[in-house]
Design a protein around this motif. Structure first.
Motif, PDB file in Angstrom:
ATOM      1  N   LYS A   1      -4.393 -20.072  -2.881  1.00 26.83           N
ATOM      2  CA  LYS A   1      -4.417 -20.287  -1.431  1.00 26.83           C
ATOM      3  C   LYS A   1      -5.224 -19.208  -0.721  1.00 26.83           C
ATOM      4  CE  LYS A   1      -0.321 -23.077  -0.886  1.00 26.83           C
ATOM      5  NZ  LYS A   1       0.966 -23.261  -0.224  1.00 26.83           N
ATOM      6  N   ILE A   2      -5.032 -17.977  -1.106  1.00 26.76           N
ATOM      7  CA  ILE A   2      -5.783 -16.876  -0.492  1.00 26.76           C
ATOM      8  C   ILE A   2      -7.278 -17.053  -0.755  1.00 26.76           C
ATOM      9  CG2 ILE A   2      -6.208 -14.386  -0.576  1.00 26.76           C
ATOM     10  CD1 ILE A   2      -3.164 -14.078  -1.163  1.00 26.76           C
ATOM     11  N   ALA A   3      -7.635 -17.388  -1.993  1.00 29.33           N
ATOM     12  CA  ALA A   3      -9.045 -17.605  -2.340  1.00 29.33           C
ATOM     13  C   ALA A   3      -9.618 -18.801  -1.581  1.00 29.33           C
ATOM     14  CB  ALA A   3      -9.193 -17.810  -3.842  1.00 29.33           C
ATOM     15  N   GLY A   4      -8.829 -19.857  -1.420  1.00 32.91           N
ATOM     16  CA  GLY A   4      -9.281 -21.043  -0.696  1.00 32.91           C
ATOM     17  C   GLY A   4      -9.556 -20.751   0.766  1.00 32.91           C
ATOM     18  N   ILE A   5      -8.675 -19.997   1.392  1.00 33.32           N
ATOM     19  CA  ILE A   5      -8.875 -19.617   2.791  1.00 33.32           C
ATOM     20  C   ILE A   5     -10.122 -18.759   2.926  1.00 33.32           C
ATOM     21  CG2 ILE A   5      -7.914 -18.239   4.684  1.00 33.32           C
ATOM     22  CD1 ILE A   5      -5.105 -19.194   3.651  1.00 33.32           C
ATOM     23  N   ALA A   6     -10.295 -17.810   2.016  1.00 34.50           N
ATOM     24  CA  ALA A   6     -11.468 -16.927   2.059  1.00 34.50           C
ATOM     25  C   ALA A   6     -12.759 -17.710   1.863  1.00 34.50           C
ATOM     26  CB  ALA A   6     -11.340 -15.832   1.000  1.00 34.50           C
ATOM     27  N   ALA A   7     -12.765 -18.665   0.944  1.00 35.14           N
ATOM     28  CA  ALA A   7     -13.972 -19.459   0.682  1.00 35.14           C
ATOM     29  C   ALA A   7     -14.307 -20.366   1.859  1.00 35.14           C
ATOM     30  CB  ALA A   7     -13.788 -20.288  -0.589  1.00 35.14           C
ATOM     31  N   ASN A   8     -13.294 -20.892   2.525  1.00 37.90           N
ATOM     32  CA  ASN A   8     -13.533 -21.774   3.662  1.00 37.90           C
ATOM     33  C   ASN A   8     -14.108 -21.042   4.875  1.00 37.90           C
ATOM     34  OD1 ASN A   8     -12.887 -24.411   2.770  1.00 37.90           O
ATOM     35  ND2 ASN A   8     -10.729 -23.861   2.753  1.00 37.90           N
ATOM     36  N   GLU A   9     -14.056 -19.724   4.875  1.00 36.84           N
ATOM     37  CA  GLU A   9     -14.628 -18.933   5.966  1.00 36.84           C
ATOM     38  C   GLU A   9     -16.135 -18.750   5.838  1.00 36.84           C
ATOM     39  OE1 GLU A   9     -12.452 -15.271   5.770  1.00 36.84           O
ATOM     40  OE2 GLU A   9     -10.683 -16.115   6.748  1.00 36.84           O
ATOM     41  N   ILE A  10     -16.708 -19.116   4.696  1.00 36.63           N
ATOM     42  CA  ILE A  10     -18.123 -18.865   4.422  1.00 36.63           C
ATOM     43  C   ILE A  10     -18.978 -19.995   4.981  1.00 36.63           C
ATOM     44  CG2 ILE A  10     -19.833 -18.428   2.614  1.00 36.63           C
ATOM     45  CD1 ILE A  10     -17.630 -16.262   2.915  1.00 36.63           C
ATOM     46  N   LYS A  11     -19.963 -19.630   5.804  1.00 39.00           N
ATOM     47  CA  LYS A  11     -20.899 -20.625   6.326  1.00 39.00           C
ATOM     48  C   LYS A  11     -21.781 -21.114   5.193  1.00 39.00           C
ATOM     49  CE  LYS A  11     -21.023 -18.884  10.995  1.00 39.00           C
ATOM     50  NZ  LYS A  11     -21.808 -18.325  12.077  1.00 39.00           N
ATOM     51  N   GLY A  12     -21.976 -22.411   5.122  1.00 35.79           N
ATOM     52  CA  GLY A  12     -22.780 -23.005   4.066  1.00 35.79           C
ATOM     53  C   GLY A  12     -21.947 -23.720   3.026  1.00 35.79           C
ATOM     54  N   ILE A  13     -20.650 -23.381   2.938  1.00 38.18           N
ATOM     55  CA  ILE A  13     -19.753 -24.111   2.047  1.00 38.18           C
ATOM     56  C   ILE A  13     -19.186 -25.274   2.853  1.00 38.18           C
ATOM     57  CG2 ILE A  13     -17.587 -24.065   0.756  1.00 38.18           C
ATOM     58  CD1 ILE A  13     -18.181 -21.221  -0.044  1.00 38.18           C
ATOM     59  N   LEU A  14     -19.512 -26.483   2.426  1.00 38.22           N
ATOM     60  CA  LEU A  14     -19.050 -27.668   3.141  1.00 38.22           C
ATOM     61  C   LEU A  14     -17.613 -28.024   2.797  1.00 38.22           C
ATOM     62  CD1 LEU A  14     -22.236 -29.909   2.883  1.00 38.22           C
ATOM     63  CD2 LEU A  14     -21.467 -28.522   4.816  1.00 38.22           C
ATOM     64  N   SER A  15     -17.276 -27.926   1.515  1.00 38.15           N
ATOM     65  CA  SER A  15     -15.910 -28.223   1.086  1.00 38.15           C
ATOM     66  C   SER A  15     -15.699 -27.719  -0.329  1.00 38.15           C
ATOM     67  CB  SER A  15     -15.618 -29.730   1.158  1.00 38.15           C
ATOM     68  OG  SER A  15     -16.380 -30.415   0.190  1.00 38.15           O
TER      69      SER A  15
END
Length: 107
Positions: free
Chosen positions: A30-44
């Motif tokens: 969950k922590i990694a998922g939240i961190a990854a979703n903050e990155i511009k350019g990652i759609l999903s």
């Protein structure tokens, strides 16, 4: 004299007790998922076949979709499967994602 020996044994047992802190795989994901979703350019995040079926029948988004975690005693191994926006610099997004995930765990 016997009393002193007993006290020494009790003190020695108290000093050897160590506390440990452990995290469940799901918490790390969950922590990694939240961190990854903050990155511009990652759609999903991209899950496998079962994740795709779940998405079709459930309206809630799973923040851990596309993330595998192996939690050891001193280290964590993460696999993130992401969908990146076309035309974006994938190595830069990778580097930013790694740094952001690391920062979430070292705060």
């Amino acid at each position: 004299m016997a009393v002193n020996e007993t006290n020494t044994a009790v003190k020695s047992q108290e000093n050897t007790h160590q506390n440990t802190l452990t995290f469940e795989d799901q918490v790390i994901k969950k922590i990694a998922g939240i961190a990854a979703n903050e990155i511009k350019g990652i759609l999903s995040m991209s899950g496998g076949f079962m994740s795709g079926l779940t998405d079709r029948f459930c309206s809630t988004e799973d923040i851990t979709k596309g993330i595998n975690a192996e939690v050891g005693e001193k280290q964590v191994a993460l696999d993130l499967k992401v969908i990146v926006e076309y035309g974006k610099n994938v190595p830069a997004i990778f580097s930013e994602t790694v740094n952001n995930v690391k920062n979430q765990f070292t705060r």
